[in-house]
Design a protein around this motif. Structure first.
Motif, PDB file in Angstrom:
ATOM      1  N   ARG A 119       0.814  -1.219   0.000  1.00  0.00           N
ATOM      2  CA  ARG A 119       0.000   0.000   0.000  1.00  0.00           C
ATOM      3  C   ARG A 119       0.848   1.271   0.000  1.00  0.00           C
ATOM      4  N   TYR A 125       1.648   4.148  -2.973  1.00  0.00           N
ATOM      5  CA  TYR A 125       0.844   5.309  -3.344  1.00  0.00           C
ATOM      6  C   TYR A 125       1.212   6.568  -2.562  1.00  0.00           C
ATOM      7  N   ILE A 126       2.180   6.445  -1.674  1.00  0.00           N
ATOM      8  CA  ILE A 126       2.637   7.634  -0.939  1.00  0.00           C
ATOM      9  C   ILE A 126       3.534   8.450  -1.876  1.00  0.00           C
ATOM     10  N   ASP A 166       5.167  13.437   0.457  1.00  0.00           N
ATOM     11  CA  ASP A 166       4.571  12.823   1.648  1.00  0.00           C
ATOM     12  C   ASP A 166       5.548  11.836   2.294  1.00  0.00           C
ATOM     13  N   VAL A 206       6.736  11.391   6.080  1.00  0.00           N
ATOM     14  CA  VAL A 206       6.546  10.109   6.765  1.00  0.00           C
ATOM     15  C   VAL A 206       7.858   9.671   7.416  1.00  0.00           C
ATOM     16  N   ARG A 215       8.985  11.625  10.454  1.00  0.00           N
ATOM     17  CA  ARG A 215       8.272  11.236  11.679  1.00  0.00           C
ATOM     18  C   ARG A 215       8.717   9.865  12.158  1.00  0.00           C
ATOM     19  N   ARG A 226       9.764   9.269  16.003  1.00  0.00           N
ATOM     20  CA  ARG A 226       9.112   8.373  16.961  1.00  0.00           C
ATOM     21  C   ARG A 226       9.990   7.183  17.296  1.00  0.00           C
ATOM     22  N   VAL A 230       4.249   7.998  -8.304  1.00  0.00           N
ATOM     23  CA  VAL A 230       3.276   7.362  -7.431  1.00  0.00           C
ATOM     24  C   VAL A 230       2.747   6.088  -8.100  1.00  0.00           C
ATOM     25  N   ALA A 251      10.120  -0.691  13.398  1.00  0.00           N
ATOM     26  CA  ALA A 251       9.015  -0.725  14.357  1.00  0.00           C
ATOM     27  C   ALA A 251       8.142   0.517  14.226  1.00  0.00           C
ATOM     28  N   ALA A 252       8.694   1.565  13.618  1.00  0.00           N
ATOM     29  CA  ALA A 252       7.959   2.829  13.529  1.00  0.00           C
ATOM     30  C   ALA A 252       7.433   3.107  12.114  1.00  0.00           C
ATOM     31  N   MET A 253       7.655   2.171  11.188  1.00  0.00           N
ATOM     32  CA  MET A 253       7.288   2.393   9.789  1.00  0.00           C
ATOM     33  C   MET A 253       5.806   2.124   9.530  1.00  0.00           C
ATOM     34  N   PRO A 254       5.228   2.853   8.564  1.00  0.00           N
ATOM     35  CA  PRO A 254       3.904   2.445   8.078  1.00  0.00           C
ATOM     36  C   PRO A 254       4.052   1.159   7.264  1.00  0.00           C
ATOM     37  N   GLU A 255       2.927   0.507   7.022  1.00  0.00           N
ATOM     38  CA  GLU A 255       2.925  -0.734   6.259  1.00  0.00           C
ATOM     39  C   GLU A 255       3.608  -0.529   4.900  1.00  0.00           C
ATOM     40  N   MET A 282      -3.976  -6.308  -2.658  1.00  0.00           N
ATOM     41  CA  MET A 282      -4.953  -5.252  -2.985  1.00  0.00           C
ATOM     42  C   MET A 282      -5.822  -5.657  -4.177  1.00  0.00           C
ATOM     43  N   ALA A 314      -3.000   8.120  -1.911  1.00  0.00           N
ATOM     44  CA  ALA A 314      -2.627   7.583  -0.594  1.00  0.00           C
ATOM     45  C   ALA A 314      -3.773   7.674   0.409  1.00  0.00           C
ATOM     46  N   GLY A 356      -3.194   1.515   5.610  1.00  0.00           N
ATOM     47  CA  GLY A 356      -1.814   1.070   5.768  1.00  0.00           C
ATOM     48  C   GLY A 356      -0.953   2.034   6.556  1.00  0.00           C
ATOM     49  N   GLU A 357      -1.548   3.048   7.172  1.00  0.00           N
ATOM     50  CA  GLU A 357      -0.767   4.028   7.916  1.00  0.00           C
ATOM     51  C   GLU A 357      -0.239   3.416   9.214  1.00  0.00           C
ATOM     52  N   TYR A 358       0.774   4.089   9.753  1.00  0.00           N
ATOM     53  CA  TYR A 358       1.332   3.672  11.035  1.00  0.00           C
ATOM     54  C   TYR A 358       0.257   3.763  12.117  1.00  0.00           C
ATOM     55  N   SER A 372      -0.193   8.934   6.227  1.00  0.00           N
ATOM     56  CA  SER A 372       0.997   8.956   5.370  1.00  0.00           C
ATOM     57  C   SER A 372       0.877  10.025   4.295  1.00  0.00           C
ATOM     58  N   GLN A 423       5.474  12.110  21.198  1.00  0.00           N
ATOM     59  CA  GLN A 423       6.449  11.021  21.212  1.00  0.00           C
ATOM     60  C   GLN A 423       6.026   9.868  20.312  1.00  0.00           C
ATOM     61  N   GLY A 457       5.609  11.336  16.256  1.00  0.00           N
ATOM     62  CA  GLY A 457       6.665  12.011  15.501  1.00  0.00           C
ATOM     63  C   GLY A 457       6.211  13.346  14.945  1.00  0.00           C
TER      64      GLY A 457
END
Lengths: 220, 610
Positions: free
Chosen positions: A13, A16-17, A21, A25, A28, A32, A57, A86-90, B1, B16, B21-23, B250, B299, B302
């Protein structure tokens, strides 16, 4: 301060970022994960990070490079990768961190994979026609650039093509120039659209497999 | 998908926002939950993900064992068209599963202009629009949010509506629904049982009866449903769940920062303000709760900016303490704080200078009316000298722009009040000339007006809205009276305000017009890109409704109002008293100075912590 480079994947997924963006991402993600990114000076400080040769994209990649700088004193690379993941989006996966030996501007070639999907046409039958098309001595494509419309012969900038029938259609693999000139993988399909509309797939998606320097050595 | 989706996403703007799928999104195994809820927000992803209510309820509901709550937003027009063309039904972001597969579909409706979008989303999900067409218990379609304080216009589409704050009542409804489904109850049996939960309004258990002149003759409660549905509130803001580990989008959203609530309710009692009445009573968080949640949020996400939000943040007693506590953490980490809803009468340079260390852009105040008399009438307890003093402080501090918000068409407004707005603009300009340390940079003073919309449960709920022609006359009167070059004037379109006025105070018949608008291509009507005034007027005509009957007609005290079935805690007699005070241009004290006995303290057992 230490200047570092991150090798990461962008898939599923996350494809598409958009580039802009993705910069936010990743900024951040570092915060975090508890790391101190180096910021620019001035009235509106922003983190000094850059992604080498951003993709359009919708394209996935097994090979993305992010340059950044950390202010942290001690950095354990293995731990850094785990913390980032551990802090990443999918769909975004950190693979390696290292100190870069050369500038990202040294990237010259990309190896890409395109899946050309043909819905009601026999992929097998497309194979030879595609092979023949891309083997032409000249492939002039009209494209829009910042300076207006221009015709570019992409033939000298697309190499090592191979074709294979896969489940969804035809898999095309190619080495394309990414620097002087920049060949967007979509141009491969646009060339068909302009010259051989009958070969245009119903849908095409691209994946970046590897990046190289001008000597065709893998770039890190 | 989904392959079809994969093909359309590259074609639409900002894909997006359609992928999930966001954190920190909450993923569960659908085979291990026994209740799936689609939390539908009838606006775009960028708006919906900025909504604190959605963030809270998403967390609360997902904390229920065995329940998986996913997000659904309205696609923008290009995506909506592509989805329809490709036959892709509306889907939830986390799993990508069609909304029609969910047990419960909940809408959060914060504003009336989203009504057509609700219908469009139901249709895209392939779910019948009318509650009466959905004869089975599953799926349950319900709504909550501020606009439900007048449940009438959306009544025919909803199985039930939740009035007030959702943290507790939503869970109670879901638990009851799970029981009903497991035990095989009928939909009717479930709804009758649900109507016993405080805060639950079941539209099918009420019937509107009309007089010949179109006004309401009665609203009958059927099958033992309560005559009045009393809103729900959270009593203890410190112990209630608040998400400190939220989803981090995202892609850029409207409020791209973290939000911490300071308090609910408002001490002020501005007579035009629905929020100031329906969120009563005031309930504050302790400063240590705010600071802890704010720091955890920064925290965990982010983000580098936190907003301390409420209806009137400068009224939060320990504001300075919270700011200090948070800034101590923020400053070494390049994080900043921001405050919305500042009041011109207690704007403090001390606090502002603590917050905005670097960029000094514009500052916004909302005097709302152009004369002291009218500001007293609407109980906006701001004096011109307060405003000018705040501007002086701001200009001295280096700000070089001020935005001033006003309403036109307020009850008792006269031409001198309208012209008074431009005089305020001149005074502010004069203040800048006197106090700005650096005049070379120039100044931007922006005056904006919108058309007053009378809202249910406010003291002005009985008022007539001025006609569009009259509003425009006042707009031009004001425009012509502004001569200073540094003062720019923007006015809000009257057409949307008229439609919003109809929807705000509509009865059930207005629901037919909403449906008609949707059938003729409506949806996303909160956006000027899609709002079509003629489509609304045609729909009212087709349904035999006169928009002026709803918008521009003054009601008498005895008239039965479509929202009389809803009790937000404030007595009707209090609202009427406030209205009478308005006509005498008399102020009422704020709740901190003196209790005016609105009745909302009854919701928390008598003591009100203003």
């Amino acid at each position: 301060m230490r200047k570092l480079r991150l090798l990461f994947e962008k898939k599923e997924r996350a494809v598409y970022i958009s580039h802009l963006d993705l910069m936010h991402v990743l900024q951040r993600v570092f915060l975090r994960a508890g790391y101190k990114l180096k910021y620019s000076e001035g009235f509106n400080p922003h983190p000094v990070i850059s992604i080498a040769v951003p993709m359009s994209v919708g394209a996935s990649s097994e090979c993305e490079l992010l340059d950044f700088a950390l202010l942290d004193e001690e950095i354990d690379y293995t731990k850094l990768i785990a913390d980032l993941n551990a802090a990443m989006p999918e769909g975004i996966v950190a693979l390696e961190v290292y100190e870069p030996q050369r500038k990202a501007s040294g990237i010259k070639w990309l190896r890409v994979e395109g899946i050309y999907e043909y819905d009601n046409r026999d992929a097998e039958a497309m194979l030879d026609a595609l092979r023949e098309f891309y083997a032409a001595r000249e492939i002039p494509v009209t494209r829009k650039t910042k300076r207006g419309e221009g015709v570019l012969d992409i033939a000298p900038h697309v190499k090592e093509l191979s074709f294979k029938v896969v489940e969804d259609g035809v898999r095309v693999e190619a080495m394309i120039s990414v620097n002087d000139p920049t060949i967007n993988p979509d141009l491969l399909v646009n060339a068909l659209r302009q010259i051989r509309p009958d070969l245009v797939p119903d849908f095409a998606k691209f994946k970046r497999l590897e990046i190289y320097d001008e000597n065709m050595e893998i770039f890190r | 998908m989904d392959k079809r989706l994969e093909r359309i996403l590259p074609k639409v703007q900002k894909p997006a926002r359609y992928t999930g799928g966001e954190y920190n999104q909450i993923m569960k195994d659908k085979n291990e939950v026994d209740l799936r809820m689609a939390f539908c927000f009838p606006d775009t992803y960028e708006i919906g993900m900025s909504n604190i209510g959605l963030r809270i309820l998403y967390g609360v509901i997902n904390n229920m064992p065995g329940v998986w709550c996913e997000r659904v937003f309205a696609p923008w027009g290009d995506m909506r068209d592509e989805m329809r063309k490709a036959n892709i039904p509306l889907y939830a972001l986390e799993s990508g599963d069609p909304v029609s597969e969910f047990d419960v579909i909940g809408f959060s409706i914060g504003y009336e202009m989203a009504y057509t979008t609700v219908l469009d989303m139901l249709d895209m999900a392939g779910i019948p629009l009318h509650s009466s067409e959905r004869t089975e218990l599953v799926p349950l379609v319900f709504a909550g949010g501020t606009s439900c304080v007048n449940p009438a216009p959306m009544s025919k589409f909803m199985d039930l509506m939740v009035i007030g704050e959702g943290e507790e009542v939503d869970c109670e409804v879901l638990e009851l629904f799970r029981k009903a489904r497991n035990e095989g109850w009928s939909k009717q049996a479930f709804l009758m049982e649900a109507s016993k939960i405080q805060g639950v309004y079941v539209p099918s258990l009420y019937e509107e009866v009309y007089n010949e002149d179109g006004t309401l003759a009665a609203i009958h409660a059927l099958h033992g449903a309560p005559e009045k549905v009393t809103k729900r509130i959270i009593e203890d803001m410190d112990s209630v769940y608040f998400p400190t580990n939220p989803i981090v989008p995202s892609t850029e959203i409207v409020h791209d920062r973290v939000n911490v609530e300071l308090f609910r309710g408002c001490i002020r009692g501005c007579r035009f303000c629905q929020a100031g009445y329906v969120y009563r009573p005031v309930r504050a968080k302790k400063p240590e709760t705010v600071a802890r949640q704010g720091i955890e949020l920064l925290q965990n996400t982010g983000y580098q900016e936190a907003t301390l939000m409420s209806l009137s943040s400068s009224d939060y007693r320990p504001l300075a303490q919270v700011c200090d506590e948070m800034l101590e953490w923020c400053e070494p980490r390049s994080c900043s704080l921001s405050l919305p809803s500042l009041r011109a009468d207690n704007f403090s340079m001390d606090i502002m200078s603590r917050l905005q260390k670097v960029r000094k852009g514009g500052l916004t105040f909302a005097p709302e009316a152009g004369s002291q008399r009218l500001r007293d009438a609407i109980n906006k307890n701001v004096k011109e000298e307060d405003l000018l003093n705040s501007c002086k402080v701001a200009f001295e501090g280096g700000w070089n722009g001020v935005k001033l918000y006003f309403m036109l068409g307020l009850p008792t407004e006269m031409d001198e009040d309208v012209v008074g707005i431009s005089e305020i603009g001149n005074e502010v300009l004069h203040t800048w000339r006197q106090y700005s340390p650096n005049k070379n940079r120039g100044v931007r003073i922006t005056i904006s007006t919108s058309m007053f919309i009378p809202k249910p449960h406010s003291p002005f709920q009985w008022e007539a809205q001025v006609s569009m022609d009259e509003y425009m006359r006042r707009v031009y009167l004001l425009k012509d009276s502004i001569i200073a070059r540094n003062v720019t004037y923007n006015w809000h379109d009257a057409k949307t305000s008229l439609v919003e006025a109809v929807l705000s105070r509509g009865d059930r018949r207005v629901g037919d017009a909403i449906e008609e608008v949707w059938r003729n291509g409506g949806g996303l009507d909160a956006w000027s890109d899609y709002f079509d005034f003629d489509r609304w007027m045609n729909a009212f005509a087709a349904c035999g409704l006169d928009p002026e009957f709803y918008a521009c007609r003054e009601r008498s005290y005895d008239e039965i109002l479509p929202w009389d079935t809803i009790d937000v805690g404030v007595r009707k007699a209090h609202l009427w008293h406030e209205r009478e005070m308005a006509y005498q241009s008399q102020l009422s004290p704020d709740c901190r100075k003196q209790c005016t006995g609105c009745g909302a303290n009854g919701l928390i057992g008598g003591k009100c912590d203003a």
